[in-house]
Structures are given as structure tokens and as C-alpha cells.
Design a protein around this motif. Sequence first.
Motif, PDB file in Angstrom:
ATOM      1  N   GLN A  39      69.625  70.679  81.897  1.00 57.42           N
ATOM      2  CA  GLN A  39      69.292  69.441  81.953  1.00 57.42           C
ATOM      3  C   GLN A  39      70.436  68.266  81.425  1.00 57.42           C
ATOM      4  O   GLN A  39      70.614  67.181  81.793  1.00 57.42           O
ATOM      5  CB  GLN A  39      68.122  69.005  81.485  1.00 57.42           C
ATOM      6  N   ARG A  40      71.018  68.630  80.237  1.00 61.66           N
ATOM      7  CA  ARG A  40      71.856  68.251  79.279  1.00 61.66           C
ATOM      8  C   ARG A  40      73.058  67.829  80.109  1.00 61.66           C
ATOM      9  O   ARG A  40      73.947  66.881  80.388  1.00 61.66           O
ATOM     10  CB  ARG A  40      72.195  68.826  78.174  1.00 61.66           C
ATOM     11  N   ARG A  42      73.492  68.153  83.575  1.00 63.93           N
ATOM     12  CA  ARG A  42      73.047  67.120  84.659  1.00 63.93           C
ATOM     13  C   ARG A  42      73.300  65.787  84.201  1.00 63.93           C
ATOM     14  O   ARG A  42      73.754  64.969  84.948  1.00 63.93           O
ATOM     15  CB  ARG A  42      71.791  67.391  85.399  1.00 63.93           C
ATOM     16  N   GLU A  43      72.448  65.380  83.199  1.00 65.27           N
ATOM     17  CA  GLU A  43      72.651  64.007  82.303  1.00 65.27           C
ATOM     18  C   GLU A  43      74.066  63.589  82.097  1.00 65.27           C
ATOM     19  O   GLU A  43      74.414  62.554  82.588  1.00 65.27           O
ATOM     20  CB  GLU A  43      71.587  64.037  81.577  1.00 65.27           C
ATOM     21  N   GLN A  48      71.319  63.101  89.777  1.00 69.11           N
ATOM     22  CA  GLN A  48      69.982  63.281  89.811  1.00 69.11           C
ATOM     23  C   GLN A  48      69.625  64.858  90.008  1.00 69.11           C
ATOM     24  O   GLN A  48      70.671  65.720  90.541  1.00 69.11           O
ATOM     25  CB  GLN A  48      69.392  62.496  91.044  1.00 69.11           C
ATOM     26  N   GLU A  67      65.594  74.035  83.845  1.00 73.58           N
ATOM     27  CA  GLU A  67      65.530  72.855  82.756  1.00 73.58           C
ATOM     28  C   GLU A  67      64.206  72.909  82.107  1.00 73.58           C
ATOM     29  O   GLU A  67      64.386  72.825  80.842  1.00 73.58           O
ATOM     30  CB  GLU A  67      65.352  71.478  83.495  1.00 73.58           C
TER      31      GLU A  67
END
Length: 96
Positions: A39-40, A42-43, A48, A67
Amino acid sequence: MEVKDPVFELLSSLEQIVLTRDSLKPAVQVSTPSLPEPQRLRELTGMQVDEFARVMGVSVSSVKSWEARRTRPSATAQKLMKLLHANPYLGRQLLD
């Protein structure tokens, strides 16, 4: 005769290029930073969930499972995540 996965071989080659390039830089850190959580990452790349899934070559549910820490990415996916971490713009390039 051993049959090798061409995607794994490609990612391994790309990883070697990135690691070789990084080894030419002066060492600032004593230890290698660990791979960020999906998730980190991806951010960090500004994607998205559906875009990240397309870049990783997996389903949206797989990314959500990573995630949520229900499952772990495969070795191949982890290598691709290392490449994305080394070059966050690579994800956008792969989407084009």
C-alpha cells in the motif's frame, strides 16, 4: 532441461540492472532499506489500486489482499516492487 519463467528472468535481469546502477552511487546508508508495504509503495507511485494491479499483473483483489496482509506477494511480484521502489516513475511508464 529446466524450463524458466520468462517473466521471472526478465524481472531478475531488470533487478540486476537497477542494483548495479545503485551500487555505482556512493554508499550513504549502512543497511539496505526494506521493501515498503504494497500500500505504501502504491501510494508512493501515485497509483490507484486498479492501476497498481495492472502494473503488477495481478487482480485488484490480490493487491487488496496484500495490503490487508492476508497474503504475501509472490517472489516475482516482490522483485517488481523492488524495481518500482527504486524508480517510482516506472509504474506510470508501464501503464502507457
